[in-house]
Motif scaffolding. Structure first.
Motif, PDB file in Angstrom:
ATOM      1  N   MET A   1       1.198  -1.075   0.039  1.00 14.49           N
ATOM      2  CA  MET A   1      -0.034  -0.041  -0.067  1.00 14.49           C
ATOM      3  C   MET A   1       0.916   0.927   0.276  1.00 14.49           C
ATOM      4  O   MET A   1       1.641   1.142   1.046  1.00 14.49           O
ATOM      5  CB  MET A   1      -0.967   0.001   1.514  1.00 14.49           C
ATOM      6  N   ARG A   2       0.243   2.110  -0.899  1.00 14.73           N
ATOM      7  CA  ARG A   2       1.569   3.484  -1.272  1.00 14.73           C
ATOM      8  C   ARG A   2       0.885   4.454  -0.223  1.00 14.73           C
ATOM      9  O   ARG A   2      -0.533   4.648  -1.495  1.00 14.73           O
ATOM     10  CB  ARG A   2       2.745   3.219  -2.215  1.00 14.73           C
ATOM     11  N   ARG A   3       1.200   5.072   0.409  1.00 12.84           N
ATOM     12  CA  ARG A   3       0.719   6.473   0.664  1.00 12.84           C
ATOM     13  C   ARG A   3       0.958   7.247  -0.177  1.00 12.84           C
ATOM     14  O   ARG A   3       1.780   8.278  -0.543  1.00 12.84           O
ATOM     15  CB  ARG A   3       0.847   6.633   2.235  1.00 12.84           C
ATOM     16  N   ILE A   4      -0.166   8.080  -1.201  1.00 13.81           N
ATOM     17  CA  ILE A   4       0.154   9.561  -1.797  1.00 13.81           C
ATOM     18  C   ILE A   4      -0.359  10.228  -1.797  1.00 13.81           C
ATOM     19  O   ILE A   4      -1.310  10.655  -0.938  1.00 13.81           O
ATOM     20  CB  ILE A   4      -0.976   8.921  -3.602  1.00 13.81           C
ATOM     21  N   ILE A   5       0.200  11.234  -1.787  1.00 18.82           N
ATOM     22  CA  ILE A   5      -0.234  13.050  -1.483  1.00 18.82           C
ATOM     23  C   ILE A   5      -0.665  13.899  -3.100  1.00 18.82           C
ATOM     24  O   ILE A   5       0.108  13.175  -3.620  1.00 18.82           O
ATOM     25  CB  ILE A   5       0.662  14.055  -1.222  1.00 18.82           C
ATOM     26  N   VAL A   6      -2.426  14.289  -3.898  1.00 18.31           N
ATOM     27  CA  VAL A   6      -1.378  15.157  -5.103  1.00 18.31           C
ATOM     28  C   VAL A   6      -1.683  16.838  -4.698  1.00 18.31           C
ATOM     29  O   VAL A   6      -2.716  17.285  -4.058  1.00 18.31           O
ATOM     30  CB  VAL A   6      -3.016  14.576  -6.147  1.00 18.31           C
ATOM     31  N   LEU A   7      -0.896  16.828  -5.359  1.00 21.30           N
ATOM     32  CA  LEU A   7      -1.036  18.464  -5.504  1.00 21.30           C
ATOM     33  C   LEU A   7      -1.152  18.747  -6.643  1.00 21.30           C
ATOM     34  O   LEU A   7      -0.726  17.605  -7.577  1.00 21.30           O
ATOM     35  CB  LEU A   7       0.396  18.941  -5.151  1.00 21.30           C
ATOM     36  N   GLY A   8      -2.098  19.753  -7.082  1.00 22.63           N
ATOM     37  CA  GLY A   8      -2.391  19.906  -8.297  1.00 22.63           C
ATOM     38  C   GLY A   8      -4.212  18.870  -8.170  1.00 22.63           C
ATOM     39  O   GLY A   8      -4.248  18.708  -9.730  1.00 22.63           O
ATOM     40  N   SER A   9      -4.535  18.665  -7.691  1.00 24.60           N
ATOM     41  CA  SER A   9      -5.947  17.953  -7.146  1.00 24.60           C
ATOM     42  C   SER A   9      -7.017  18.403  -7.849  1.00 24.60           C
ATOM     43  O   SER A   9      -7.542  17.070  -8.582  1.00 24.60           O
ATOM     44  CB  SER A   9      -6.369  17.360  -5.626  1.00 24.60           C
ATOM     45  N   THR A  10      -6.850  19.175  -8.293  1.00 17.80           N
ATOM     46  CA  THR A  10      -8.144  19.466  -9.550  1.00 17.80           C
ATOM     47  C   THR A  10      -7.804  19.943 -10.540  1.00 17.80           C
ATOM     48  O   THR A  10      -8.849  20.114 -11.586  1.00 17.80           O
ATOM     49  CB  THR A  10      -9.131  20.737  -8.958  1.00 17.80           C
ATOM     50  N   GLY A  11      -6.819  20.085 -10.794  1.00 15.42           N
ATOM     51  CA  GLY A  11      -6.479  19.849 -12.619  1.00 15.42           C
ATOM     52  C   GLY A  11      -6.566  18.600 -13.307  1.00 15.42           C
ATOM     53  O   GLY A  11      -6.638  17.499 -12.733  1.00 15.42           O
ATOM     54  N   SER A  12      -6.207  18.408 -14.490  1.00 12.90           N
ATOM     55  CA  SER A  12      -6.758  17.344 -15.508  1.00 12.90           C
ATOM     56  C   SER A  12      -5.831  16.414 -15.340  1.00 12.90           C
ATOM     57  O   SER A  12      -6.534  15.041 -15.160  1.00 12.90           O
ATOM     58  CB  SER A  12      -6.290  17.838 -16.659  1.00 12.90           C
ATOM     59  N   ILE A  13      -4.199  16.219 -14.348  1.00 14.52           N
ATOM     60  CA  ILE A  13      -3.770  14.985 -13.699  1.00 14.52           C
ATOM     61  C   ILE A  13      -4.152  14.719 -12.669  1.00 14.52           C
ATOM     62  O   ILE A  13      -4.096  13.692 -12.574  1.00 14.52           O
ATOM     63  CB  ILE A  13      -2.114  15.660 -14.430  1.00 14.52           C
ATOM     64  N   GLY A  14      -4.366  15.607 -11.888  1.00 12.23           N
ATOM     65  CA  GLY A  14      -4.879  15.520 -10.336  1.00 12.23           C
ATOM     66  C   GLY A  14      -6.227  14.265 -10.699  1.00 12.23           C
ATOM     67  O   GLY A  14      -6.102  13.961  -9.974  1.00 12.23           O
ATOM     68  N   THR A  15      -6.915  15.138 -11.661  1.00 15.66           N
ATOM     69  CA  THR A  15      -8.596  14.374 -11.582  1.00 15.66           C
ATOM     70  C   THR A  15      -8.162  12.660 -11.707  1.00 15.66           C
ATOM     71  O   THR A  15      -8.225  11.501 -11.201  1.00 15.66           O
ATOM     72  CB  THR A  15      -9.894  15.001 -12.068  1.00 15.66           C
ATOM     73  N   GLN A  16      -7.724  13.026 -12.891  1.00 23.34           N
ATOM     74  CA  GLN A  16      -7.099  11.596 -13.452  1.00 23.34           C
ATOM     75  C   GLN A  16      -6.548  10.267 -12.309  1.00 23.34           C
ATOM     76  O   GLN A  16      -6.405   9.277 -12.228  1.00 23.34           O
ATOM     77  CB  GLN A  16      -6.222  11.374 -14.887  1.00 23.34           C
TER      78      GLN A  16
END
Length: 361
Positions: A1-16
């Motif tokens: 299980m990898r714990r992930i932080i997503v920066l720019g989560s509301t943009g195209s890459i972030g939402t995908q």
């Protein structure tokens, strides 16, 4: 299980990226989210994924990276403002899944000095393709990297035919659905110039050994040519979830993130040379990359100002790269490269670009 932080989560890459995480709950745990300004969507994402640690804005995103325990930070912030988060992720020992190419390009040797071996995993489709192909041989066996470009909406046009194109035409990309800046950069080929600099920094291949070819179908995402004459290409239908998934769990592949090619259907893949006269941004980027220091930061900052001016009707399309060239020609790099000198160079570039644009109006 990898714990992930997503920066720019509301943009195209972030939402995908969130789609990939949601589809693989036994593989990934989302522990942090950051957005630039869309507070409402950020709150919706946090509620859906039961994430308590969120941030709004670049400074808060950087602090989030330092404070939250995570294995992987996906930096999908747009623009050089993502540099602080890139350095924070590296300093904290996280694996950096890098979609924010500008932070590497602007930070250059500062980012490379902060990174441990294999700590940066590229998420751009071209660089992910190169990283995959490079597993077929050792570093001493690489002859050159071949970075593919769709050619954007103006492929095949001469420089004269580009004089009167409109912002709406520039945003009509034939393959990818991206934001305003990246889509415009694809139309000018500035994006491909940035990717050439990124490829040099990521893989240590000289600029003379990095070539850009136009591939309108966007099926082959890039290639590596080896010394024995063989070329390894990574091919797949255009879908950013594939390189995103590799960025989150490199070097492991995540099943079902993308559809495979249909080899039972007849199709043609074409390749053609880049027209450097109509699209000089790649040649300029190579010169900027060779110069190093703050020149890549100036290239990127001047471009961002010029793109804004183009969409606001204050600059013609061809004026974007012309402005970058003029600002580069006027730049004098600092004696020492630091985060502070980078910021000063960027501020100078933005001022100088704005002054030139205003004078040409």
């Amino acid at each position: 299980m990898r714990r992930i932080i997503v920066l720019g989560s509301t943009g195209s890459i972030g939402t995908q990226a969130l789609e990939v995480i949601k589809a693989n709950p036994r593989r990934f745990e989302l522990v942090g989210l950051a957005a630039g300004s869309n507070a409402e969507m950020l709150a919706e994402q946090a509620a859906e994924f039961h994430v308590e640690d969120t941030a709004l804005g670049a400074a808060e995103a950087e602090q989030l990276v330092r404070d939250v325990e995570a294995d992987v930070v996906l930096n999908a912030i747009t623009g050089s403002i993502g540099l602080g988060s890139t350095l924070a992720a590296l300093d904290a020992g996280r694996t950096l899944a890098l979609a924010n190419k500008e932070s590497l390009i602007v930070g250059g040797e500062l980012v490379l000095a902060a990174a441990a071996p294999d700590q940066i995993v590229p998420v751009d489709s071209e660089h992910s393709a190169i990283a995959q192909a490079l597993r077929s041989g050792g570093p001493g066996e690489v002859r050159r990297l071949v970075v593919t470009a769709s050619g954007g909406p103006f492929r095949g046009r001469t420089r004269a035919e580009l004089a009167d194109v409109t912002p709406a035409q520039a945003l009509a990309h034939p393959t990818w659905d991206m934001g305003r800046v990246v889509t415009t950069n694809s139309a000018t080929l500035v994006n491909k110039g940035l990717e050439v600099i990124e490829a040099h920094l990521l893989f240590g291949v000289t600029y003379d050994d990095i070539e850009v070819v136009v591939h309108p179908q966007s099926i082959v995402h890039s290639m590596v040519e080896f010394v024995d004459g063989s070329t390894i290409a990574q091919a797949s239908p255009p879908d950013m979830r594939l390189p995103i998934s590799l960025g989150l769990d490199w070097p492991n592949r995540v099943g079902g993130v993308g559809r495979p090619l249909d080899w039972r259907t007849a199709s043609s893949w074409t390749f053609e040379p880049l027209d450097d006269e109509a699209f000089p941004a790649v040649t300029l980027a190579k010169a900027v990359g060779r110069a190093g220091s703050t020149f890549p930061a100036v290239y990127n900052a001047a471009n961002e100002q010029a793109v804004d001016a183009f969409h606001e009707g204050r600059l013609p399309f061809l004026g974007i790269v012309d402005t970058i060239q003029a600002v580069i020609d006027a730049h004098e790099p600092p004696e020492q490269l630091t985060v502070e000198s980078l910021a000063e160079a960027e501020q100078w570039a933005r001022r100088t670009a704005d002054e030139r644009i205003a004078a040409s109006a």
